[in-house]
Design a protein around this motif. Structure first.
Motif, mmCIF file in Angstrom:
data_model
loop_
_atom_site.group_PDB
_atom_site.id
_atom_site.type_symbol
_atom_site.label_atom_id
_atom_site.label_comp_id
_atom_site.label_asym_id
_atom_site.label_seq_id
_atom_site.Cartn_x
_atom_site.Cartn_y
_atom_site.Cartn_z
ATOM 1 N N SER A 1 -5.136 15.218 6.607
ATOM 2 C CA SER A 1 -5.866 14.172 5.889
ATOM 3 C C SER A 1 -4.914 13.184 5.223
ATOM 4 C CB SER A 1 -6.819 14.787 4.859
ATOM 5 O OG SER A 1 -6.105 15.564 3.934
ATOM 6 N N SER A 2 -5.400 11.966 5.051
ATOM 7 C CA SER A 2 -4.597 10.936 4.389
ATOM 8 C C SER A 2 -5.510 9.902 3.766
ATOM 9 C CB SER A 2 -3.658 10.269 5.389
ATOM 10 O OG SER A 2 -4.401 9.543 6.344
ATOM 11 N N TYR A 3 -4.976 9.160 2.823
ATOM 12 C CA TYR A 3 -5.714 8.029 2.289
ATOM 13 C C TYR A 3 -4.735 6.949 1.870
ATOM 14 C CZ TYR A 3 -4.752 9.694 -2.527
ATOM 15 O OH TYR A 3 -4.154 10.099 -3.690
ATOM 16 N N VAL A 4 -5.222 5.720 1.879
ATOM 17 C CA VAL A 4 -4.385 4.575 1.549
ATOM 18 C C VAL A 4 -4.832 4.053 0.189
ATOM 19 C CG1 VAL A 4 -3.649 2.271 2.296
ATOM 20 C CG2 VAL A 4 -4.159 4.033 3.993
ATOM 21 N N GLU A 5 -3.865 3.746 -0.630
ATOM 22 C CA GLU A 5 -4.146 3.322 -1.996
ATOM 23 C C GLU A 5 -3.342 2.040 -2.222
ATOM 24 O OE1 GLU A 5 -5.547 2.992 -5.384
ATOM 25 O OE2 GLU A 5 -6.025 5.030 -4.666
ATOM 26 N N ASN B 1 -7.308 14.272 -2.691
ATOM 27 C CA ASN B 1 -8.000 13.873 -1.462
ATOM 28 C C ASN B 1 -7.227 14.191 -0.169
ATOM 29 O OD1 ASN B 1 -10.348 12.705 -2.798
ATOM 30 N ND2 ASN B 1 -8.862 11.222 -3.578
ATOM 31 N N VAL B 2 -6.196 15.012 -0.282
ATOM 32 C CA VAL B 2 -5.430 15.417 0.916
ATOM 33 C C VAL B 2 -5.248 16.934 0.969
ATOM 34 C CG1 VAL B 2 -4.222 13.233 1.297
ATOM 35 C CG2 VAL B 2 -3.206 14.937 -0.224
ATOM 36 N N ARG C 1 -0.442 11.578 2.318
ATOM 37 C CA ARG C 1 -0.767 12.335 3.531
ATOM 38 C C ARG C 1 -0.400 13.813 3.391
ATOM 39 N NH1 ARG C 1 1.829 9.168 6.914
ATOM 40 N NH2 ARG C 1 0.027 8.092 7.738
ATOM 41 N N THR D 1 0.543 5.298 1.424
ATOM 42 C CA THR D 1 -0.281 6.235 2.190
ATOM 43 C C THR D 1 0.049 7.651 1.731
ATOM 44 O OG1 THR D 1 -0.292 4.734 4.057
ATOM 45 C CG2 THR D 1 -0.975 6.990 4.503
ATOM 46 N N SER E 1 0.839 -1.197 0.000
ATOM 47 C CA SER E 1 0.000 0.000 0.000
ATOM 48 C C SER E 1 0.869 1.239 0.000
ATOM 49 C CB SER E 1 -0.919 0.006 1.224
ATOM 50 O OG SER E 1 -0.134 0.040 2.395
#
Ligand code: BO1
Ligand code: ZN
Length: 261
Positions: free
Chosen positions: A173-177, A167-168, A60, A58, A56
């Motif tokens: 904020s963070s997201y995992v892809e 999306n950050v 951020r 992340t 993955s």
């Protein structure tokens, strides 16, 4: 927390109030000169498993920069060795520094020129097990720095910052892809690059003096449009981060060595 605003109580001139390390004598960034380097070594950097697909990624916004952290499958972590490094250093994350306009943004100055942005690939000495553990240890970190210059010709820049930051935008904020929206190949296009190396620090508080800096002398290319996407991300106050590079620090007679493949 710290800021890049010279007029702020926690601006770069006052980072020493946050951590005494920031007033140390081996700080980064510094001005580099590709022809004045003390020793010239023919010792390429080796990068293992550069093409491992991470489990993955992340993405951020930590309020100071845009970072991508890699989560590699245990047996095939991407790692750097050779050159000035006496050990293997595990690739942990990449982040960027940029400026208010296209003509500044890099942290290091190379041959009197400040570039438009700078990517930092942050690695930790494998003997310390994690970035957090290694950060304040002797020879704990190695950071690979890549400078960017503007090139607006079609196809010259290929990091889709627009999609990556989408999306950050908000601080924290963070997201995992789990796919491969981003590959280190966007930055390390060839293993054969010349670089300068010196002993320095993290360029943000706590400014630990534990970093072996490895700065490529060959700039990468970025379009004005892609660069502008980075200025969309916001700080804790909800204001866009227009710049996030630290002022040049005193070299204090440190050696800067040149390495070629
Ligand atoms: S740099 O490559 O010298 N600009 C650098 C500076 C600070 C860090 C890493 C590289 N440390 C990171 C921590 C993160 C934290 C961030 C705060 O600092 O690893 O956990 O969010 O800016
Ligand atoms: Zn950095």
């Amino acid at each position: 927390t710290f800021s890049y605003d010279e007029s702020d109580p926690y601006g770069p001139q006052n980072w020493g109030r946050l951590s005494e390390h920031c007033d140390g004598s081996q700080q980064s960034p510094i001005s580099l000169y590709s022809n004045d380097s003390l020793e010239i070594y023919r010792r390429p950097l080796r990068i293992q498993h550069l093409d491992t697909i991470p489990n993955s990624l992340t993405f951020r916004n930590n309020g100071h920069s845009f970072t991508i952290t890699f989560n590699y499958p245990g047996s095939r972590v991407a790692a750097v060795s050779g050159g000035p490094l006496k050990n293997s250093y595990v690739i942990s994350q990449v982040h960027w520094h940029w400026g208010m306009n296209d003509y500044d943004g890099s942290e290091h100055i190379l041959d009197f020129r400040r570039y438009s942005a700078e990517a930092h690939i942050v690695t930790y000495n494998s003997k310390y097990g994690s970035l957090t553990n290694a950060m304040n240890q002797p020879k704990g970190l190695a950071v690979l720095g890549f400078l960017y210059e503007i090139d607006n010709s079609y196809g010259a820049s290929d990091i889709p910052f627009g999609f990556l930051v989408e999306n950050v935008i908000e601080s924290g904020s963070s997201y995992v892809e789990n796919s491969h929206l981003f590959s280190l190949r966007h930055i390390i296009q060839s293993m054969e690059f010349d670089y300068l190396s010196y002993k320095g620090s993290l360029t943000t508080p706590n400014c630990f003096e534990t970093v072996t800096w490895i700065v490529s002398t060959k700039p990468l290319k970025i379009s004005s449009h892609d660069l502008a996407q980075l200025r969309r991300i916001k700080d804790e106050k909800g204001k866009p981060i227009l710049m996030n590079y630290r002022p040049i620090q005193r070299t204090n007679y440190r050696d800067v060595d040149k390495y070629c493949s």
